[in-house]
Scaffold this motif. Structure first.
Motif, mmCIF file in Angstrom:
data_model
loop_
_atom_site.group_PDB
_atom_site.id
_atom_site.type_symbol
_atom_site.label_atom_id
_atom_site.label_comp_id
_atom_site.label_asym_id
_atom_site.label_seq_id
_atom_site.Cartn_x
_atom_site.Cartn_y
_atom_site.Cartn_z
ATOM 1 N N PRO A 1 0.693 -1.169 -0.130
ATOM 2 C CA PRO A 1 0.134 -0.139 -0.125
ATOM 3 C C PRO A 1 0.980 1.254 -0.088
ATOM 4 C CG PRO A 1 0.194 -0.774 2.245
ATOM 5 C CD PRO A 1 0.766 -1.926 1.234
ATOM 6 N N ARG A 2 0.251 2.271 -0.704
ATOM 7 C CA ARG A 2 0.918 3.826 -0.553
ATOM 8 C C ARG A 2 2.286 3.614 -1.215
ATOM 9 N NH1 ARG A 2 -1.452 2.636 4.234
ATOM 10 N NH2 ARG A 2 0.409 2.103 5.120
ATOM 11 N N ALA A 3 2.444 2.793 -2.068
ATOM 12 C CA ALA A 3 3.919 2.627 -2.714
ATOM 13 C C ALA A 3 4.162 3.658 -3.783
ATOM 14 C CB ALA A 3 4.024 1.114 -3.424
ATOM 15 N N ASP A 4 2.896 4.412 -4.145
ATOM 16 C CA ASP A 4 3.172 5.455 -5.140
ATOM 17 C C ASP A 4 3.702 4.919 -6.433
ATOM 18 O OD1 ASP A 4 2.931 8.276 -5.573
ATOM 19 O OD2 ASP A 4 5.144 8.604 -5.443
ATOM 20 N N PHE A 5 3.262 3.989 -7.024
ATOM 21 C CA PHE A 5 3.729 3.616 -8.435
ATOM 22 C C PHE A 5 2.897 4.409 -9.514
ATOM 23 C CE2 PHE A 5 4.991 -0.403 -6.275
ATOM 24 C CZ PHE A 5 6.494 -0.647 -6.851
ATOM 25 N N GLU A 6 3.591 4.506 -10.465
ATOM 26 C CA GLU A 6 2.807 5.108 -11.697
ATOM 27 C C GLU A 6 2.244 4.398 -12.411
ATOM 28 O OE1 GLU A 6 3.671 8.331 -15.592
ATOM 29 O OE2 GLU A 6 5.267 7.545 -14.120
ATOM 30 N N LEU A 7 2.493 3.114 -12.757
ATOM 31 C CA LEU A 7 2.099 2.222 -13.506
ATOM 32 C C LEU A 7 2.055 0.741 -12.865
ATOM 33 C CD1 LEU A 7 0.838 1.200 -16.359
ATOM 34 C CD2 LEU A 7 3.090 0.797 -16.855
ATOM 35 N N ALA A 8 0.896 -0.107 -12.943
ATOM 36 C CA ALA A 8 0.784 -1.471 -12.491
ATOM 37 C C ALA A 8 0.215 -2.131 -13.784
ATOM 38 C CB ALA A 8 -0.196 -1.753 -11.317
ATOM 39 N N VAL A 9 0.898 -3.557 -13.888
ATOM 40 C CA VAL A 9 0.335 -4.242 -15.097
ATOM 41 C C VAL A 9 0.189 -5.732 -14.637
ATOM 42 C CG1 VAL A 9 1.517 -2.825 -16.596
ATOM 43 C CG2 VAL A 9 2.473 -4.797 -15.744
ATOM 44 N N MET A 10 -0.749 -6.113 -15.187
ATOM 45 C CA MET A 10 -0.937 -7.804 -15.161
ATOM 46 C C MET A 10 -0.963 -8.209 -16.680
ATOM 47 S SD MET A 10 -3.607 -8.503 -12.125
ATOM 48 C CE MET A 10 -3.245 -10.101 -11.938
ATOM 49 N N THR A 11 0.276 -8.960 -16.994
ATOM 50 C CA THR A 11 -0.020 -9.520 -18.341
ATOM 51 C C THR A 11 0.092 -10.897 -18.376
ATOM 52 O OG1 THR A 11 2.688 -9.910 -18.049
ATOM 53 C CG2 THR A 11 1.947 -7.875 -18.505
ATOM 54 N N GLY A 12 -0.069 -11.580 -19.421
ATOM 55 C CA GLY A 12 -0.156 -13.060 -19.599
ATOM 56 C C GLY A 12 -1.442 -13.643 -19.466
ATOM 57 N N HIS A 13 -2.635 -12.903 -19.318
ATOM 58 C CA HIS A 13 -3.745 -13.034 -18.748
ATOM 59 C C HIS A 13 -3.768 -13.482 -17.337
ATOM 60 C CE1 HIS A 13 -4.050 -13.966 -23.165
ATOM 61 N NE2 HIS A 13 -4.909 -13.362 -23.269
ATOM 62 N N ALA A 14 -2.964 -12.821 -16.498
ATOM 63 C CA ALA A 14 -2.696 -13.400 -14.999
ATOM 64 C C ALA A 14 -4.005 -12.968 -14.341
ATOM 65 C CB ALA A 14 -1.615 -12.622 -14.515
ATOM 66 N N PHE A 15 -4.759 -11.855 -14.746
ATOM 67 C CA PHE A 15 -5.740 -11.132 -14.152
ATOM 68 C C PHE A 15 -7.058 -12.511 -14.256
ATOM 69 C CE2 PHE A 15 -9.941 -9.002 -14.070
ATOM 70 C CZ PHE A 15 -9.803 -8.070 -13.314
ATOM 71 N N GLN A 16 -6.933 -13.303 -14.958
ATOM 72 C CA GLN A 16 -8.077 -14.255 -14.902
ATOM 73 C C GLN A 16 -7.890 -15.333 -13.907
ATOM 74 O OE1 GLN A 16 -8.114 -14.651 -19.607
ATOM 75 N NE2 GLN A 16 -9.732 -15.682 -18.887
ATOM 76 N N PHE A 17 -6.757 -15.275 -13.170
ATOM 77 C CA PHE A 17 -6.401 -16.356 -12.045
ATOM 78 C C PHE A 17 -7.164 -15.674 -10.919
ATOM 79 C CE2 PHE A 17 -3.060 -17.789 -14.841
ATOM 80 C CZ PHE A 17 -3.139 -19.199 -14.720
ATOM 81 N N LEU A 18 -7.538 -14.646 -10.921
ATOM 82 C CA LEU A 18 -8.360 -13.857 -9.916
ATOM 83 C C LEU A 18 -9.920 -14.343 -10.082
ATOM 84 C CD1 LEU A 18 -6.833 -10.378 -9.684
ATOM 85 C CD2 LEU A 18 -6.182 -12.601 -8.543
ATOM 86 N N VAL A 19 -10.183 -15.665 -9.255
ATOM 87 C CA VAL A 19 -11.412 -15.983 -9.752
ATOM 88 C C VAL A 19 -12.894 -15.804 -8.828
ATOM 89 C CG1 VAL A 19 -12.588 -18.329 -9.801
ATOM 90 C CG2 VAL A 19 -10.258 -18.459 -10.432
ATOM 91 N N GLY A 20 -12.590 -15.820 -7.374
ATOM 92 C CA GLY A 20 -13.805 -15.193 -6.838
ATOM 93 C C GLY A 20 -13.917 -13.931 -6.627
ATOM 94 N N ASP A 21 -15.482 -13.511 -6.342
ATOM 95 C CA ASP A 21 -15.624 -11.986 -6.356
ATOM 96 C C ASP A 21 -14.931 -11.436 -5.283
ATOM 97 O OD1 ASP A 21 -17.422 -12.112 -8.426
ATOM 98 O OD2 ASP A 21 -19.095 -12.196 -7.307
ATOM 99 N N GLU A 22 -14.758 -11.940 -4.347
ATOM 100 C CA GLU A 22 -14.010 -11.330 -2.803
ATOM 101 C C GLU A 22 -12.424 -11.279 -3.492
ATOM 102 O OE1 GLU A 22 -15.338 -9.854 -0.590
ATOM 103 O OE2 GLU A 22 -17.242 -10.136 -1.438
#
Length: 248
Positions: free
Chosen positions: A97-118
């Motif tokens: 938290p509060r790391a002050d990054f300008e850009l965050a990325v998720m490549t290689g369809h990694a986002f899809q491994f987040l499955v549940g709503d919570e």
């Protein structure tokens, strides 16, 4: 047997990071060039950040991933020009938290491994908290309309020379499709079919409206949305949903 370290090395062989060859890699490489600090969520073996540093990125670079073997490979592949990359073991929800990054990325369809709503809500909230106000989050997810999982079957096995010069055959096979969640296995075997390793995973295929609602709730606005890596619009034929969201 096929070890976790060998699996990490095999991943690089199957998924080489090369912006000169792959439009998706070029898309992210351009974004990294423009940003003074980058958080790679689900960084895997770290190929993208290593290349960014070697190409002259002088800002803060951090990769976070829950796969210890992949992170070990990321750390040990460092060479000339790779100094100062931070590697953190953890999930998307563990972003600093509060790391002050300008850009965050998720490549290689990694986002899809987040499955549940919570899990999705916690992960998006953590990514937002790691960005500065106005920072951007770029990622892609396969468009459900393309039904990409129908192409994952043993008939499309890949034959290649793997770690240590071992000849391997790799394929994927779907077990179930339920409520937008695809459960599948990845099998690594010898050419004669002797199974060395089976990995099971689940991927979430989100429609645009559901995706946008989650992003809005996490404090993002949609800056850009594309249906391909050349920044074309999302159409009825699109196979990807490529998103750039900005933290409010």
């Amino acid at each position: 047997m096929f070890s976790d370290a060998e699996a990490a090395e095999l991943y690089d062989l199957l998924n080489p990071w090369d912006p000169a060859r792959f439009p998706g890699d070029a898309f992210y490489a351009d974004l990294l060039t423009e940003a003074d600090s980058v958080l790679d969520v689900g960084c895997g073996t770290g190929a993208m950040l290593h290349l960014a540093r070697r190409r002259g990125h002088t800002g803060r670079l951090m990769g976070i991933d829950p796969d210890r073997a992949a992170l070990d490979r990321a750390r040990h592949r460092a060479g000339v020009g790779d100094a100062g990359i931070e590697w953190v073991e953890g999930t998307a929800a563990d972003c600093p938290p509060r790391a002050d990054f300008e850009l965050a990325v998720m490549t290689g369809h990694a986002f899809q491994f987040l499955v549940g709503d919570e899990e999705l809500r916690a992960s998006l909230a953590a990514v937002a908290a790691a960005l500065r106000v106005g920072g951007r989050f770029a990622f892609e997810t396969r468009h459900p309309q393309a039904r990409a999982w129908e192409e994952w079957n043993p008939a499309d096995a890949a034959d290649l020379t793997g770690p240590g010069g071992r000849e391997l055959r790799v394929w994927h096979e779907v077990e179930s499709v339920t409520g937008g969640v695809v459960t599948f296995t990845g099998t690594t075997a010898t050419p004669d079919g002797t199974v060395l390793r089976v990995d099971r995973a689940r991927l979430r295929f989100l429609e645009e409206a559901a995706l946008d609602a989650l992003l809005h709730d996490a404090g993002f606005t949609i800056e850009a949305r594309y249906g391909d890596w050349r920044r074309g619009p999302v159409t009825a034929a699109s196979r990807e949903i490529v998103t750039i969201a900005r933290r409010r």
